[in-house]
Design an enzyme around this catalytic site. Sequence first.
Site, PDB file in Angstrom:
ATOM      1  N   ASP A 241       0.859  -1.180   0.000  1.00  0.00           N
ATOM      2  CA  ASP A 241       0.000   0.000   0.000  1.00  0.00           C
ATOM      3  C   ASP A 241       0.897   1.232   0.000  1.00  0.00           C
ATOM      4  OD1 ASP A 241      -3.223   0.219   0.833  1.00  0.00           O
ATOM      5  OD2 ASP A 241      -2.063   2.066   1.074  1.00  0.00           O
TER       6      ASP A 241
ATOM      7  N   GLU B  18     -18.711  -7.005   1.925  1.00  0.00           N
ATOM      8  CA  GLU B  18     -18.196  -6.546   3.216  1.00  0.00           C
ATOM      9  C   GLU B  18     -19.070  -7.168   4.304  1.00  0.00           C
ATOM     10  OE1 GLU B  18     -17.586  -2.289   3.476  1.00  0.00           O
ATOM     11  OE2 GLU B  18     -16.971  -2.267   1.386  1.00  0.00           O
TER      12      GLU B  18
ATOM     13  N   LYS C  83     -18.864  -8.678 -13.583  1.00  0.00           N
ATOM     14  CA  LYS C  83     -18.863  -7.989 -12.294  1.00  0.00           C
ATOM     15  C   LYS C  83     -19.861  -6.823 -12.292  1.00  0.00           C
ATOM     16  CE  LYS C  83     -17.392  -6.053  -8.488  1.00  0.00           C
ATOM     17  NZ  LYS C  83     -17.350  -6.587  -7.174  1.00  0.00           N
TER      18      LYS C  83
ATOM     19  N   CYS D 261     -19.574   0.222  -3.889  1.00  0.00           N
ATOM     20  CA  CYS D 261     -19.609  -0.288  -5.264  1.00  0.00           C
ATOM     21  C   CYS D 261     -20.914  -0.083  -5.999  1.00  0.00           C
ATOM     22  CB  CYS D 261     -19.231  -1.760  -5.254  1.00  0.00           C
ATOM     23  SG  CYS D 261     -17.461  -1.924  -5.012  1.00  0.00           S
TER      24      CYS D 261
HETATM   25  C1  UGA Z   1     -21.694  -5.796  -3.137  1.00  0.00           C
HETATM   26  C2  UGA Z   1     -21.942  -7.147  -3.835  1.00  0.00           C
HETATM   27  O1  UGA Z   1     -22.968  -7.856  -3.133  1.00  0.00           O
HETATM   28  C3  UGA Z   1     -20.663  -7.989  -3.870  1.00  0.00           C
HETATM   29  O2  UGA Z   1     -20.892  -9.184  -4.590  1.00  0.00           O
HETATM   30  C4  UGA Z   1     -19.546  -7.161  -4.537  1.00  0.00           C
HETATM   31  O3  UGA Z   1     -18.320  -7.864  -4.523  1.00  0.00           O
HETATM   32  C5  UGA Z   1     -19.363  -5.860  -3.789  1.00  0.00           C
HETATM   33  O4  UGA Z   1     -20.610  -5.110  -3.776  1.00  0.00           O
HETATM   34  C6  UGA Z   1     -18.326  -5.037  -4.484  1.00  0.00           C
HETATM   35  O5  UGA Z   1     -18.462  -4.813  -5.680  1.00  0.00           O
HETATM   36  O6  UGA Z   1     -17.356  -4.692  -3.845  1.00  0.00           O
HETATM   37  P1  UGA Z   1     -21.431  -5.041  -0.586  1.00  0.00           P
HETATM   38  O7  UGA Z   1     -21.381  -3.649  -1.151  1.00  0.00           O
HETATM   39  O8  UGA Z   1     -20.419  -5.454   0.417  1.00  0.00           O
HETATM   40  O9  UGA Z   1     -21.332  -6.105  -1.786  1.00  0.00           O
HETATM   41  O10 UGA Z   1     -22.839  -5.230   0.115  1.00  0.00           O
HETATM   42  P2  UGA Z   1     -24.241  -5.920  -0.239  1.00  0.00           P
HETATM   43  O11 UGA Z   1     -24.485  -6.990   0.728  1.00  0.00           O
HETATM   44  O12 UGA Z   1     -24.357  -6.249  -1.667  1.00  0.00           O
HETATM   45  O13 UGA Z   1     -25.239  -4.708   0.089  1.00  0.00           O
HETATM   46  C7  UGA Z   1     -25.186  -3.475  -0.625  1.00  0.00           C
HETATM   47  C8  UGA Z   1     -26.260  -2.521  -0.137  1.00  0.00           C
HETATM   48  O14 UGA Z   1     -27.548  -2.979  -0.507  1.00  0.00           O
HETATM   49  C9  UGA Z   1     -26.306  -2.338   1.393  1.00  0.00           C
HETATM   50  O15 UGA Z   1     -26.496  -0.985   1.688  1.00  0.00           O
HETATM   51  C10 UGA Z   1     -27.514  -3.154   1.813  1.00  0.00           C
HETATM   52  O16 UGA Z   1     -28.105  -2.680   2.979  1.00  0.00           O
HETATM   53  C11 UGA Z   1     -28.427  -2.962   0.608  1.00  0.00           C
HETATM   54  N1  UGA Z   1     -29.407  -4.047   0.442  1.00  0.00           N
HETATM   55  C12 UGA Z   1     -29.000  -5.316   0.184  1.00  0.00           C
HETATM   56  C13 UGA Z   1     -30.760  -3.744   0.513  1.00  0.00           C
HETATM   57  O17 UGA Z   1     -31.169  -2.589   0.738  1.00  0.00           O
HETATM   58  N2  UGA Z   1     -31.672  -4.761   0.339  1.00  0.00           N
HETATM   59  C14 UGA Z   1     -31.301  -6.039   0.082  1.00  0.00           C
HETATM   60  O18 UGA Z   1     -32.188  -6.899  -0.093  1.00  0.00           O
HETATM   61  C15 UGA Z   1     -29.934  -6.314   0.016  1.00  0.00           C
END
Ligand code: UGA
Length: 462
Positions: free
Chosen positions: A30, A154, A220, A276
């Site tokens: 880093d 995450e 992706k 993301c």
């Molecule tokens: C997301 C993708 O799920 C991963 O596969 C990907 O690798 C990652 O982005 C990335 O590109 O780095 P992440 O951002 O860690 O992962 O979180 P998610 O679990 O996908 O949730 C994203 C957002 O959607 C959160 O704010 C969550 O609260 C919201 N969410 C999720 C909802 O409002 N409703 C749902 O049913 C699911």
Amino acid sequence: MKVSVIGAGYVGLTTAACLAEIGHSVRCADNDEAKLNMLRSGQMPFFEPHLEEVVSRNYEAGRLQFESPETAVTGAEAIFICVGTPPLENGEADLSAVANVARTIAQRTTGYCLVIEKSTVPVQTGQQLKRQLQLYAGKGLRCDLVSNPEFLREGSAIQDFFHPDRIVIGVERDEVAAQLREIYRPILEQTFKCPVHPECMHTEKPAWIVTDTNSSELIKHASNSFLAMKISFINMVADLCEAVGADVTKVALGMGMDPRIGPAFLNPGIGFGGFCFPKDVATNAGCDFSLLKEVENVNKRRIAQFVEKVRKELWVIRGRKIAVWGLAFKPNTDDVRFAPALEILRLLVHEGATVSAYDPQATEKAKASLPDVRYCASPYEAAQDAEAVLIATEWEEFSNIDWDRLRRIVSQPLIIDGRNMFDSTDLISHGFHYISIGRQPAFSTDGASSIDPTAELHSALK
Ligand code: UGA
């Protein structure tokens, strides 16, 4: 294999630690020397379940080292690029850090190595990377470029690394796929000691998908954008449910039973946040993917709509004492980047509310961007004398709340739940009014007539 991982953020540090855990010799690099020192002293720059133990075990065993990018790229057989690609003003990804790494690799590496692009990048970045490597290569660098998008979430990143649904790689020559297969062999064959569940029985082998680099990059983006679309879709269905008196939980259950739809990502709420999704939705390589613009618009509206719910119940926001539970963009992380909770806090503070907030992990990071809030050490402390308790992140801890205790300390028994964590019958039985998303408001008749104009009538009927 001698592997270097450039970037010690969420993706980079997780990748580096997990690659070391499956037996590779990993140098994690880093630009931020303070971060490297922190890691060398055993401190984590962010909270991610199980990460600390995997990092320290491998660091102590000498399989994981922390270095500058300049030294880490020399002598590596495979270099994973995992640097940040933050959104620019126009929403597209800033690729300057990726370009800098390409230059460092070109100028410092001799002989053959694999350059693996893992940062979330727009489609065709691999081609640009290849061009940069050729342009700056000074000492006879020969390399193959691979796109290997990361799907980890995450909050469950370590689990996702060890038990992925699929590993996708984009290559220009078939032989390169075999080298990547070797790196991931323990994961593909599920032959490792799972650091998340030592007795892990989950040994289903992930799919191995080999494509060209453009398709891999697009997998992706299309995946993230599709998930974002699912969330905005169910959020619109939730609005519809509120308008017609239906229950979105039941609608989502009924929809999700169809295997063509599936139950995941049908939880309505205050919208998606995180680093993301907003960026992925914005990137469309010049095609008029207007559907994704609408996904973004629907998501942006969630915040104002939620604050409207608060206004509807409290009538006036200025001067009201409001508690907000949850600051992180989702549970099990301390990441507040693009967190809907922070947007809600900002609006409430702007309107003159006195806001107290609690989050099990994200307080320090939230403080840095929103100092005008009283940050508390427990959900009860935040809720003391509150006229409304808002739920902005669905932390498990909130499922174990002692409602009777909470009822005694709040000034008004009003819960406004942006994540649909609770069952209204349960909350009513503890004397709370419960407002959620896409479900009918539920009012307790138990001594709270100052909020619900119909409560006296309900009491009389009881
Ligand atoms: C997301 C993708 O799920 C991963 O596969 C990907 O690798 C990652 O982005 C990335 O590109 O780095 P992440 O951002 O860690 O992962 O979180 P998610 O679990 O996908 O949730 C994203 C957002 O959607 C959160 O704010 C969550 O609260 C919201 N969410 C999720 C909802 O409002 N409703 C749902 O049913 C699911």
